[in-house]
Design a protein around this motif. Structure first.
Motif, short mmCIF file in Angstrom:
data_model
loop_
_atom_site.label_atom_id
_atom_site.label_comp_id
_atom_site.label_asym_id
_atom_site.label_seq_id
_atom_site.Cartn_x
_atom_site.Cartn_y
_atom_site.Cartn_z
N ASP A 290 38.97 46.33 42.99
CA ASP A 290 37.62 46.48 43.82
C ASP A 290 36.77 46.22 43.17
O ASP A 290 36.71 45.02 42.38
N ASP B 39 28.07 41.24 40.77
CA ASP B 39 29.09 40.18 41.16
C ASP B 39 29.53 39.24 40.02
O ASP B 39 30.55 39.19 40.23
N PRO C 157 31.61 45.25 42.98
CA PRO C 157 29.97 45.65 42.93
C PRO C 157 30.37 46.18 44.03
O PRO C 157 30.70 44.99 44.97
N GLY C 158 29.95 47.39 44.69
CA GLY C 158 29.11 47.13 46.36
C GLY C 158 30.68 47.49 46.63
O GLY C 158 30.37 48.17 48.37
N GLY C 159 32.18 47.94 46.89
CA GLY C 159 32.87 48.51 46.87
C GLY C 159 34.15 47.08 47.89
O GLY C 159 33.79 46.55 47.52
N ARG C 160 34.91 47.49 48.53
CA ARG C 160 35.65 46.95 48.96
C ARG C 160 35.42 46.24 50.12
O ARG C 160 36.58 44.70 50.87
N GLU D 163 34.45 56.19 40.89
CA GLU D 163 33.16 55.77 42.29
C GLU D 163 32.60 55.08 41.75
O GLU D 163 32.39 54.22 42.54
N THR D 164 31.48 55.91 41.64
CA THR D 164 30.54 55.24 40.99
C THR D 164 30.56 54.34 40.29
O THR D 164 30.33 52.76 40.37
N GLY E 110 32.43 43.91 50.13
CA GLY E 110 31.00 43.64 49.19
C GLY E 110 31.42 42.41 49.37
O GLY E 110 32.14 42.02 50.40
N GLU F 271 31.63 51.19 42.12
CA GLU F 271 30.67 50.02 43.16
C GLU F 271 29.94 49.54 41.62
O GLU F 271 29.32 48.33 42.25
N ARG F 272 30.25 49.44 40.85
CA ARG F 272 29.45 48.50 39.35
C ARG F 272 30.06 47.93 38.41
O ARG F 272 29.75 47.37 38.04
#
Length: 502
Positions: A278, A319, A280-283, A194-195, A285, A198-199
């Motif tokens: 996905d 992004d 950066p920042g999740g779905r 998950e980390t 973002g 996010e990146r």
């Protein structure tokens, strides 16, 4: 974290019933070291497989696909010379037979009993993967718990799409080795799937029971051939003539409505097949990434989501890096790229400066300008600053009637010119920021009408815009590459020249 499924269990989840055929041949070589031989014998007896990977041909939703599945129970899924040879042969066979390839690694890395010889085999596997990608064939990977070391740093993460098991430990250096070498423990969240998602280092975190459907839809898009331009939906043709040129300031206010259709809504309303990835920042973002089929046209999509609910999303350096990666994936797969612009601007902060947001904008511009695959840009709503400009180099640009593009929001421009924000409406009208003004200076090729506001007619508006996207994609994909690239260069050479475009 739980240990992953066995290789046979995962293959059974993915392939059609009776749809798997092994490619594996027994290894003739046995190591000279007696202890190592005994370890191999025990691993074979315990797991029922002869090596740490299984390879073969399967069918997912009826479509043939090459599979490479690691077995963690066999010496931690470690890669020895024989293991690497099996993987390499499977990749080479997939390339020769022009098959998409799905790799399902789970591994502690290189097999320590074989040392540098095994370690160097990562180059052998990577070279085979690179040849497969260079052939324009899909290579998808699913990182399982754990995927570490040389596998993670080579063929495990080289997929055009990289999926991961929830909670999987993914990283270069194992926590035990890290603590031994550094004297401190490695924070567990650093190497979590998950980390990494996010990146922007993993495209989607997918549960094993959901993986078959994600792969089926992804392969459906990637194997799709473009169709002729679609027939306009009912009422679309007459709508263009009924639309009037909106007032620039009114258009700015309309694009700020929270109920205006954004990139995600546009995709959900217009695509026949959609795989959301996905970002950066999740779905939720600022960035939307997807594989999609629009009006029979397969494409890779990367777009900006201005807001979720009442929350506005600035565009970050991460992004922009994800935009570039997505563009390269489109090129590798030979699919057109669709960019969707709708942003209040790039992030303005100390961290953004340190992250190099301006440098990332520059790299986005050069990446899209040099991309060999067709590029279609859609100016959906707000186009504020460099964060918007970064997604606009394209062979063709469509614009919603109320969309706009400006170096700064009108209030910011007013603050510079008049030292207050009260002149924003006048500057919006005088700066030439509206869709029709942008057509006059060569950026916009087609203005898609709103009657008078997309927020008041979301379904009809999305249908018109979706048809325009599909029509433009059909035209671009039908144009020979040399002619398309020459036209792109000429287009950007003349941008901003009002007299030429008149």
């Amino acid at each position: 974290m739980s240990v992953s499924l066995t290789a046979h269990q995962l293959i059974g989840l993915l392939v059609d019933p009776g749809g798997y055929r092994s490619w594996d041949e027994p290894s003739a070589a046995e190591p000279a070291d007696a202890d190592y031989r005994a370890s191999l014998t025990r691993a074979r007896e315990r797991t029922g497989v002869d090596e740490a990977v299984l390879t073969g041909l399967g069918r997912i939703g009826g479509e043939p696909v090459a599979l490479i599945a690691s077995e963690f129970g066999f010496l931690g899924g470690s890669i020895g010379v024989a293991t690497a040879e099996r993987v390499t042969r499977a990749v080479e066979r997939a390339t020769a037979e022009r098959l998409p390839l799905v790799a399902l690694p789970v591994s502690g890395g290189t097999r320590m009993q074989e040392g540098s010889a095994a370690f160097l085999c990562m180059l052998r596997i990577t070279a085979a993967v690179q040849a497969h990608r260079a052939a324009g064939l899909p290579y998808l990977t699913y990182l399982r718990n754990p995927t570490m070391g040389g596998v993670f740093a080579s063929w495990g993460t080289l997929g055009q799409l990289v999926f991961a098991e929830p909670g999987a430990r993914l990283g270069f250096l194992g926590p035990r080795v890290y603590e031994e070498l550094r004297g401190v423990g490695l924070p567990p969240e650093v190497q979590r799937a998950e980390t990494l998602a996010e990146r922007g280092l993993v495209d989607a975190v997918v549960a094993p029971e959901e993986l078959r459907e994600v792969l089926r839809r992804s392969l459906s898009v990637l194997s799709r051939r473009a169709l002729p331009a679609p027939v306009p939906p009912a009422g679309t043709a007459g709508a263009a003539g009924a639309a009037e040129r909106p007032d620039a300031w009114e258009a700015v206010l309309r694009t700020r409505r929270p109920d205006r259709p954004g990139t995600r809504e546009l995709l959900r309303r217009t695509t026949e097949e959609l795989v959301l990835l996905d970002s950066p920042g999740g779905r939720d973002g600022a960035l939307v990434r997807a594989l999609a089929v629009l009006g029979g046209q397969p494409a890779v999509v990367v777009g900006q989501q201005r807001q979720s609910g009442a929350r506005e999303h600035p565009f970050t350096a991460a992004d922009l890096r994800a935009v570039r990666r997505t563009a390269r994936v489109a090129e590798q797969l030979g699919l057109p790229l669709v960019t969707v612009v709708d942003t209040a601007g790039a992030e303005l902060s100390v961290q953004a400066e340190l992250d190099g947001v301006a440098v990332e904008i520059a790299h986005c511009l050069t990446t899209l300008l040099a991309l060999r695959t067709p590029v279609l840009a859609v100016l959906l709503g707000q186009g504020s600053g460099g964060g918007a400009l970064a997604l606009l180099p394209a062979d063709r640009v469509l614009a919603a009637a109320n969309s706009w593009l400006a170096p700064l929001p009108p209030e910011g421009a007013s603050a510079i010119v008049h030292r207050d924000g009260t002149h924003a409406p006048d500057l919006a009208r005088s700066q030439g920021i509206g869709a029709h003004d942008l057509a006059a200076v060569g950026l916009v090729d087609t203005v898609v009408p709103e009657l008078p506001d997309a927020a008041d007619e979301p379904a009809a508006f999305c249908a018109r815009l979706g048809h325009a996207v599909a029509t433009a994609l059909a035209a671009l994909t039908a144009t020979p590459e040399p002619a398309r690239l020459a036209a792109r260069a000429a287009r950007h050479r003349r941008l901003g020249d009002v007299h030429h475009h008149r």
